[in-house]
Design a protein around this motif. Structure first.
Motif, PDB file in Angstrom:
ATOM      1  N   GLU A  31      64.441  24.894  14.034  1.00  0.00           N
ATOM      2  CA  GLU A  31      63.507  25.122  12.928  1.00  0.00           C
ATOM      3  C   GLU A  31      62.911  26.524  12.996  1.00  0.00           C
ATOM      4  OE1 GLU A  31      61.496  24.837   9.527  1.00  0.00           O
ATOM      5  OE2 GLU A  31      62.988  23.409  10.236  1.00  0.00           O
ATOM      6  N   GLU A  32      62.581  26.981  14.185  1.00  0.00           N
ATOM      7  CA  GLU A  32      62.037  28.330  14.357  1.00  0.00           C
ATOM      8  C   GLU A  32      63.057  29.379  13.923  1.00  0.00           C
ATOM      9  OE1 GLU A  32      60.830  31.093  18.112  1.00  0.00           O
ATOM     10  OE2 GLU A  32      60.106  29.016  18.134  1.00  0.00           O
ATOM     11  N   GLY A  38      64.726  32.979   7.042  1.00  0.00           N
ATOM     12  CA  GLY A  38      64.375  32.657   5.663  1.00  0.00           C
ATOM     13  C   GLY A  38      65.412  31.762   5.010  1.00  0.00           C
ATOM     14  N   ALA A  39      65.084  31.311   3.801  1.00  0.00           N
ATOM     15  CA  ALA A  39      65.954  30.362   3.086  1.00  0.00           C
ATOM     16  C   ALA A  39      67.318  30.967   2.782  1.00  0.00           C
ATOM     17  CB  ALA A  39      65.280  29.893   1.803  1.00  0.00           C
ATOM     18  N   ASP A  40      67.344  32.220   2.308  1.00  0.00           N
ATOM     19  CA  ASP A  40      68.629  32.854   1.981  1.00  0.00           C
ATOM     20  C   ASP A  40      69.475  33.042   3.230  1.00  0.00           C
ATOM     21  OD1 ASP A  40      67.966  32.945  -0.685  1.00  0.00           O
ATOM     22  OD2 ASP A  40      67.276  35.031  -0.618  1.00  0.00           O
ATOM     23  N   ARG A  45      73.980  31.438   6.775  1.00  0.00           N
ATOM     24  CA  ARG A  45      74.460  30.921   8.065  1.00  0.00           C
ATOM     25  C   ARG A  45      75.172  29.588   7.895  1.00  0.00           C
ATOM     26  NH1 ARG A  45      69.895  31.877  12.680  1.00  0.00           N
ATOM     27  NH2 ARG A  45      70.343  34.069  13.010  1.00  0.00           N
ATOM     28  N   ARG A  46      74.626  28.716   7.046  1.00  0.00           N
ATOM     29  CA  ARG A  46      75.241  27.406   6.830  1.00  0.00           C
ATOM     30  C   ARG A  46      76.642  27.559   6.230  1.00  0.00           C
ATOM     31  NH1 ARG A  46      71.188  24.520   6.011  1.00  0.00           N
ATOM     32  NH2 ARG A  46      70.536  25.470   4.074  1.00  0.00           N
TER      33      ARG A  46
END
Length: 110
Positions: A31-32, A38-40, A45-46
């Motif tokens: 989570e950290e 950030g979201a972008d 990364r995903r």
């Protein structure tokens, strides 16, 4: 040293070479890291992880019999087979909670 539980086993670094070990709780560290990019950045990364995972799964099929299933029943079946004992070392099961979770937090069970 990583842990999947916040209160993991006591850490005894005596005798370990190199830098002093530091305990971290894996979900908190994830989570950290997600907040840091950030979201972008997390979405990027995903997508990168998903692409790498797809390449790995495709290449693994040259050496193993790879099957992919989705849903809770697939996860339960794979877990039951895992705890029943030794399985076929040439068989790899890729299990995803749902079809929508493709590339996200999947479990690979051999």
């Amino acid at each position: 040293m990583g842990s999947t539980r916040p209160a993991g086993l006591p850490l005894d670094p005596a005798g370990l070479p190199g830098p002093a070990p530091e305990r971290f709780f894996a979900p908190s560290a994830e989570e950290e890291a997600r907040r840091a990019v950030g979201a972008d950045g997390a979405d990027t990364r995903r997508r990168e992880y998903q692409a790498a995972e797809e390449r790995f799964t495709e290449r693994a099929a040259y050496w193993f019999r790879v099957t992919t299933r989705t849903g809770p029943d697939a996860m339960a079946d794979a877990f039951r087979q895992l705890i029943q004992g030794p399985g076929d070392p040439a068989a790899v099961r890729v299990v995803r909670p749902t079809a929508a979770s493709r590339g996200r937090r999947e479990a690979v069970i051999r």
